[in-house]
Scaffold this active site. Structure first.
Site, PDB file in Angstrom:
ATOM      1  CD  GLU A  18      -2.992  -1.143   2.219  1.00 17.99           C
ATOM      2  OE1 GLU A  18      -2.932  -0.280   3.099  1.00 17.99           O
ATOM      3  OE2 GLU A  18      -3.927  -1.943   2.113  1.00 17.99           O
ATOM      4  CD  GLU A  60      -4.177  -5.831   3.272  1.00 20.85           C
ATOM      5  OE1 GLU A  60      -4.940  -4.947   3.728  1.00 20.85           O
ATOM      6  OE2 GLU A  60      -2.952  -5.797   3.402  1.00 20.85           O
TER       7      GLU A  60
HETATM    8  C1  GCO Z   1      -3.710  -2.550   4.977  1.00 24.69           C
HETATM    9  C2  GCO Z   1      -3.229  -3.073   5.871  1.00 24.69           C
HETATM   10  C3  GCO Z   1      -3.595  -3.578   7.138  1.00 24.69           C
HETATM   11  C4  GCO Z   1      -4.751  -2.966   7.826  1.00 24.69           C
HETATM   12  C5  GCO Z   1      -6.041  -3.176   7.100  1.00 24.69           C
HETATM   13  C6  GCO Z   1      -7.227  -2.619   7.813  1.00 24.69           C
HETATM   14  O1  GCO Z   1      -2.823  -3.187   4.187  1.00 24.69           O
HETATM   15  O2  GCO Z   1      -4.346  -1.571   4.882  1.00 24.69           O
HETATM   16  O3  GCO Z   1      -2.563  -4.084   5.248  1.00 24.69           O
HETATM   17  O4  GCO Z   1      -2.409  -3.355   7.818  1.00 24.69           O
HETATM   18  O5  GCO Z   1      -4.825  -3.546   9.070  1.00 24.69           O
HETATM   19  O6  GCO Z   1      -6.006  -2.578   5.865  1.00 24.69           O
HETATM   20  O7  GCO Z   1      -7.116  -1.240   7.966  1.00 24.69           O
END
Ligand code: GCO
Length: 445
Positions: free
Chosen positions: A168, A356
């Site tokens: 990200e 994710e």
């Molecule tokens: C994300 C993250 C996570 C967060 C999830 C929820 O990649 O944004 O990988 O670390 O916990 O997104 O906010």
């Protein structure tokens, strides 16, 4: 609760997985890891709920075998995990053999269970010593990151199913240096612009390092949010386009087109590092796949508060849809839109993975277990959009749930529960939730 999806509805080699990240689960105080900018950020009152850190988290460092048993018993094919830079290089320079050994053991433990190891090299815990040197604001981070990549992947790279350098980039750069919500907590447009560029330069440098090691199946993981203008005025449309540009297009455009979107350059160009255009050959190092992390959409309005002038002149507006424990609107169509658009505008035939997707709920353990029907419904409706995208020809080849375990949700501490498996943060006991059992059944059937 009945669940309409089963493995057989997806292409034969479709990968189902679960995702976690190092600082959020491992227990950073163990195993000789160095201080990170998240420890520093949390030490400043007001940044993190109750000042919580990842010092113990889920103690996955000790309990990883039990956790991988859960991945295996859930019928998942892949485990997306991350490697803590500060565990491998506590001072950002010298290698901690105990840290490298941990990831070596973890990798073998996955392979013994028939689980594909899918690694991320950076999921946000920058060694404090490198943060002291300016962290993502400093161009040298590309070299530091390449050195780290070399240090860990020369040891475990031969056994990875896939690797992505940076989780990200938007969060690493914008959320952390412009919005100030993540470490290092800056609200500074120049710092943000530098980070927006350096994060991609570091990404490309790590890809080049891994290619030189002979590694394959290398990708990039981008979080995406669908941006809807609050109304159909030209002002709102333009504000939403700026949001979309900063959040979604900047990174894909850099990696796949070798340019930054004009709508974002309008605000950031004066603040970018010198000769940024020269870095695109590295930034554009070819990838084998792209990961999309998706949770929600945002409704965007133009900034009307005259006491807050300046670019990007937008604000987020509360939306009407049902929300998760994070307060995020549930908008499954956004996943379809972003998968489709990414393929059409950037990645073409390249495989996409949902790396994710999931939701936080205020889950409670009852005598009969943990019932989380809202999460089951969330997964169901989002998987339906993945199917729809596949039917429309988008080459989606896998789907990973965030997250295996309840864990450290960054500035929100341990309160927001994203896991398929409940964690009691006093006893560290793991209890699979009904969503875990539902998915396990779907994957077995
Ligand atoms: C994300 C993250 C996570 C967060 C999830 C929820 O990649 O944004 O990988 O670390 O916990 O997104 O906010």
């Amino acid at each position: 609760m009945s669940f309409p999806h089963k493995r057989a509805d997806f292409p034969d080699d479709f990968i189902f997985g679960v995702a976690t990240s190092s600082y959020q689960i491992e227990g950073h105080a163990k195993g000789g890891a160095g201080r990170t900018h998240w420890d520093d950020f949390a030490a400043t009152p007001g940044n993190v709920v109750r000042g919580e850190t990842g010092a113990l988290a889920c103690d996955h460092y000790t309990r990883y075998a039990e956790d991988l048993d859960l991945v295996q018993a859930g019928g998942f094919d892949a485990y997306r995990f991350s490697i803590s830079w500060a565990r491998v290089m506590p001072d950002g320079v010298n290698i901690n053999p105990e840290g490298v050994d941990f990831y070596d053991r973890l990798t073998d433990a996955m392979l013994e269970r028939g689980i594909h190891p899918c690694a991320t090299l950076y999921h946000w815990e920058l060694p404090s010593s490198l943060a002291d040197k300016g962290g993502w604001r400093n161009r040298d981070i590309a070299h530091w990151f390449a050195d780290f990549t070399q240090a860990i992947m020369s040891r475990i790279g031969d056994r990875m199913s896939s690797v992505a350098p940076i989780n990200e980039p938007w969060c690493v750069a914008w959320l952390s240096h412009f919005l100030g919500e993540h470490a290092p907590g800056l609200r500074d447009i120049r710092a943000a612009a530098h980070a927006m560029h350096h994060v991609l330069l570091a990404h490309g440098s790590a890809i080049e390092t891994m290619r030189a090691l002979g590694m394959t199946n290398l990708g990039g993981v981008f979080n995406m949010e669908w941006a809807d203008p609050v109304d159909n005025s030209p002002q709102a449309t333009r504000a939403a386009a700026r949001y979309d540009g900063i959040y979604n297009h900047w990174f894909l455009s850099g990696v796949f087109k070798g340019e930054y979107p004009q709508i974002v350059l309008e605000g950031l160009e004066p603040h970018l590092p010198d000769r940024w255009q020269d870095d695109f050959p590295t930034i554009q190092s070819p990838l084998d796949w792209v990961g999309v992390n998706y949770y929600t959409r945002k409704r965007i309005a133009p900034e009307t508060d005259l006491t807050r002038p300046g670019w990007p002149a937008l604000r987020e507006v509360d939306g009407p849809l049902p929300k998760t424990q994070m307060g995020w609107e549930i908008y499954p169509e956004g996943l379809y839109q972003l998968l489709t658009r990414t393929t059409r505008d950037y990645t073409g035939d390249l495989p996409l993975f949902v790396t994710e997707n999931g939701m936080a709920c205020a889950d409670q353990r009852e005598p009969d277990g943990v019932n989380d029907p809202a999460r089951i419904a969330y997964l169901e409706t989002h998987l339906a959009q993945v199917k729809r995208a596949i039917q429309d020809g988008v080459p989606v080849q896998g789907y990973m749930v965030w997250s295996l375990l309840d864990n450290y949700e960054w500035a929100l501490g341990y309160e927001k529960r994203f896991g398929l498996v409940h964690v009691d943060f006093d006893t560290l006991e793991r209890t699979p939730k009904s969503s875990y059992h539902t998915l396990a059944n779907a994957l077995r059937s």
